[in-house]
Design an enzyme around this catalytic site. Structure first.
Site, short mmCIF file in Angstrom:
data_model
loop_
_atom_site.label_atom_id
_atom_site.label_comp_id
_atom_site.label_asym_id
_atom_site.label_seq_id
_atom_site.Cartn_x
_atom_site.Cartn_y
_atom_site.Cartn_z
NE ARG A 75 -2.28 -1.02 3.77
CZ ARG A 75 -1.82 0.21 4.34
NH1 ARG A 75 -1.82 1.33 4.30
NH2 ARG A 75 -1.36 -0.11 5.85
CE1 TYR A 217 1.98 -7.15 -3.77
CE2 TYR A 217 0.90 -5.95 -2.12
CZ TYR A 217 1.66 -6.94 -2.47
OH TYR A 217 2.01 -7.99 -1.72
CE LYS A 226 -6.27 -3.24 4.83
NZ LYS A 226 -6.58 -3.67 6.20
CG HIS A 246 -7.42 -2.07 10.34
ND1 HIS A 246 -6.01 -1.78 10.48
CD2 HIS A 246 -7.39 -3.27 9.49
CE1 HIS A 246 -5.29 -2.65 9.96
NE2 HIS A 246 -6.01 -3.35 9.04
CB SER A 268 -0.56 -3.05 8.58
OG SER A 268 -1.72 -2.05 8.31
CB CYS A 270 0.28 -6.02 14.99
SG CYS A 270 0.98 -4.60 15.03
CB THR A 273 -3.88 -13.44 9.72
OG1 THR A 273 -4.43 -12.27 8.89
CG2 THR A 273 -4.44 -14.38 9.17
CG ASP A 293 -7.67 -6.40 7.42
OD1 ASP A 293 -6.90 -6.13 7.90
OD2 ASP A 293 -7.69 -5.99 6.10
NE ARG A 385 0.23 -8.43 2.55
CZ ARG A 385 -0.30 -7.82 3.74
NH1 ARG A 385 -1.27 -8.37 4.22
NH2 ARG A 385 0.42 -7.02 4.30
N GLY A 512 -0.48 -19.03 20.16
CA GLY A 512 -1.41 -20.02 21.14
C GLY A 512 -1.67 -19.52 22.64
CG ASN A 514 -1.22 -14.32 22.32
OD1 ASN A 514 -0.38 -14.18 23.17
ND2 ASN A 514 -0.97 -13.85 21.05
O1 O2Y Z 1 0.17 -3.99 1.21
C1 O2Y Z 1 -0.92 -4.20 0.42
O2 O2Y Z 1 -1.32 -3.70 -0.10
C2 O2Y Z 1 -1.84 -5.10 1.64
S1 O2Y Z 1 -2.02 -4.29 3.19
C3 O2Y Z 1 -3.19 -5.20 4.11
C4 O2Y Z 1 -3.72 -6.59 3.44
C5 O2Y Z 1 -4.46 -7.15 4.26
C6 O2Y Z 1 -4.93 -6.87 5.43
N1 O2Y Z 1 -4.32 -5.84 6.03
C7 O2Y Z 1 -3.75 -4.99 5.38
C8 O2Y Z 1 -2.91 -3.80 6.19
O3 O2Y Z 1 -2.13 -3.22 5.78
O4 O2Y Z 1 -3.64 -3.58 7.15
MN MN Z 2 -5.29 -4.75 7.69
#
Ligand code: O2Y
Ligand code: MN
Length: 604
Positions: A75, A217, A226, A246, A268, A270, A273, A293, A385, A512, A514
């Site tokens: 991003r 991307y 997003k 988020h 992002s 952290c 998932t 997410d 990804r 786990g 956590n």
């Molecule tokens: O870098 C990207 O384009 C993906 S960013 C992303 C993808 C899935 C879930 N969360 C994120 C994020 O940046 O929070």
């Molecule tokens: Mn995200």
């Protein structure tokens, strides 16, 4: 493959598509129907163009690897804009441009931008098709890669058009990779605009609509995620009285069979998932996944806050995903998945760093070059990804597609903090919890292009995703307590799995383990869990956490569960500086909360 707009009965949609076709001048148009046959055909197109490599059919059936251009790997926050008539509506944390000016500039860029390409039309629904809480988008794109990913991540096709009807409203999402083909010009595997300042990810929340140019991307190009489900939806949610967040959503089931739905906002990369699919180490406890997410949350008829996942797939960070860190994710992408910027093994499978599988003696790295373990560089891109269908997750919750959502018992905020922030603490009440969310921050990672390892404020993990003035967003969160009986709202907690000792080792094992923290949270919800009141919130004592079978040094536990007053005084002073930018848009309640925290900490 190319056709026309015959399938489009919605007059508004048809006229928008005709306008886009006139502007972008594609070679042909294609409207997605959402069929399995279509997905297979799109993937074949990607293979033929060199965008996809089909993986070994025995090892990874119906899976593909894509390699992006090195200038297009994440991003691009500095190229992401919220366009409103006045800058104050976008607020101090967003890039802003005046709507009309941005439209004029981008119209010139879109002019002829799809020459030599197919204009794909993707009708998609965020949330179950036809649910009153879902939103319909239509993405127009010249990228077959985007189409394939959107089919996994959202509900796509004819059923969406049927639900839209003749006069239903939709969110127009215009996307181009910004690489028109001249006559006879050969295409490249990953077309995109290579000049970073010519990429634009632009949102018009007042319309609402999305225009994205130059990147193919992830979050820049899969516009349902997003752009729509967070930036545009957050602005719609404010007007309509709900929340677009988020957040992951998980269900925690106790050995007695009691189920607690928990949402968690983490910046992002952290581990959202991982947490959403966690395998608890505590015997008898179970976690099932609703989303990893994004959460759309609204107050239900019983006054409780209900959360739903508007997506149908996971676009997860690959490096670090292993049978140790997230076995359920590993099981999710065994088939029917797309991998972007992972390494390719000689057997035709994917590989990445910290996959828990020894490095192959030879591979093709994410840039397409030969790679050996002594190459001195990573084989997979740090932001590589997997795109995998949610329905394939072995612990997907039976209610993950419930159009009404699931009632939340707790909301977690968190971040990646090496110091200061304890393992877990609980808000005194809703207002204090909102204050905690507004104060969240994290050390940066490769999921965005800024420098890594730097602490940045990330209120509610929404810094890159809030589609309007963040001060007004805080006020909107506070207002939830006026929309229902506060006792019906979820309890709010702050967690930090990433605390480090002075020698740099992680104090808490995470993953786990956590579940021990989640167990304490469930006990607090039941009014049973023991807590110590501190200036920052209610903390568990070491005895209150179930640490059975966990070998953790007493000094580490002590560090995880104590409040360092001096460090927190510095934290509060820094927050006061951060708050200044919001001026009179900062709710008075948060000013009061900050003053009260400083008072409790003493030494003001
Ligand atoms: O870098 C990207 O384009 C993906 S960013 C992303 C993808 C899935 C879930 N969360 C994120 C994020 O940046 O929070
Ligand atoms: Mn995200």
């Amino acid at each position: 493959m190319a056709g026309g707009f015959e399938a489009i009965k919605n007059a508004g949609l048809r006229s928008w598509l005709e306008e886009v076709q006139r502007l972008c001048r594609p070679e042909g148009v294609y409207v997605c129907d959402g069929s399995e046959e279509e997905y297979a055909r799109i993937c074949r197109t990607c293979v033929d163009h060199g965008t996809f490599t089909r993986l070994n059919e025995t090892l990874r059936p119906n899976c593909f690897l894509a390699r992006s251009h090195p200038s297009d790997v994440a991003r691009v926050e500095d190229r992401t804009f919220i366009c409103t008539p006045e800058q104050i509506e976008a607020g101090p944390t967003n890039n802003w441009a005046e709507s009309g000016e941005m439209k004029r500039k981008m119209t010139a860029m879109f002019d002829g931008c799809m020459k030599g390409r197919i204009m794909y039309v993707i009708p998609f629904s965020m949330g179950p098709i036809g649910s009153p809480f879902s939103k319909t988008g239509v993405e127009v794109t010249d990228s077959a890669y985007v189409v394939a990913n959107m089919i996994i991540m959202t509900r796509v096709g004819t059923k969406v058009l049927e639900a839209l009807g003749d006069d239903g409203s939709f969110i127009p999402c215009l996307h181009s990779v910004g690489a028109p083909l001249g006559l006879g010009q050969e295409d490249v595997a990953w077309p995109c605009e290579r000049d970073p300042v010519k990429k634009f990810i632009v949102h018009f929340p007042d319309e609402p609509s999305i225009w994205s140019y130059g990147s193919g991307y992830g979050g820049n190009a899969l516009l349902g995620k997003k752009c729509l489900a967070l930036r545009i939806a957050s602005a719609m949610a404010r007007k309509e009285g709900w929340l677009a967040e988020h957040m992951l959503i998980l269900a925690l089931t106790s050995p007695q069979g009691k189920k607690y739905y928990i949402a968690g906002a983490f910046p992002s990369a952290c581990g959202k998932t991982n947490l959403a699919m966690m395998r608890p180490t505590l015997p008898g406890w179970k976690v099932t996944t609703i989303g990893d997410d994004i959460a759309w949350m609204r107050i239900g008829p019983d006054g409780r806050l209900y959360a739903m996942n508007p997506e149908t797939g996971f676009f997860g960070v690959a490096p670090g995903t292993s049978y140790d860190s997230n076995p359920n994710a590993m099981e999710t992408f065994t088939a029917n998945s797309i991998f972007t910027n992972a390494a390719l093994t000689d057997e035709g499978d994917i590989w990445w760093e910290d996959m828990g599988i020894p490095a192959p003696a030879h591979a093709i790295d994410w840039e397409g070059a030969d790679w050996t373990p002594d190459a001195g560089r990573k084989a997979a891109h740090p932001n590589s990804r997997f795109t995998a269908p949610a329905r394939q997750c072995p612990v997907i919750d039976p209610d993950w597609e419930n159009p009404a959502g699931v009632p939340l018992s707790a909301v977690l905020f968190g971040g990646r903090r090496a110091g200061t922030v304890p393992l877990v603490y609980e808000a005194f009440d809703w207002e204090h919890g909102v204050f905690m969310g507004s104060a969240a921050g994290s050390e940066t990672t490769a999921a965005n292009l800024s420098k890594t390892g730097v602490l940045r404020h990330d209120p509610f993990a929404m810094l890159p995703f809030c589609g309007y003035n963040m001060g007004d967003y805080f006020a909107h969160w506070l207002s939830m307590a006026e929309r229902t009986d506060e006792s019906r709202l979820p309890r709010i907690f702050f967690v930090n799995w990433f605390r480090k000792g002075e020698d740099g080792h992680f104090l808490w094992p995470g993953y786990g383990e956590n579940s021990r923290v989640l167990k304490w949270i469930s006990e607090r919800i039941e009014g049973r869990g023991q807590a110590v009141k501190t200036p920052i919130g209610n903390l568990p004592s070491a005895e209150a956490l179930d640490l059975t079978g966990l070998d953790i040094p007493a000094a580490d536990l002590q560090a995880l569960l104590t409040v360092d007053r001096e460090a927190w005084q510095a934290e509060a002073a820094e927050l006061a500086r951060y708050y200044e930018q919001f001026g009179d848009r900062l709710p008075e309640a948060l000013r009061r909360q900050l003053a009260a925290l400083q008072e409790r900490l003493g030494g003001r």
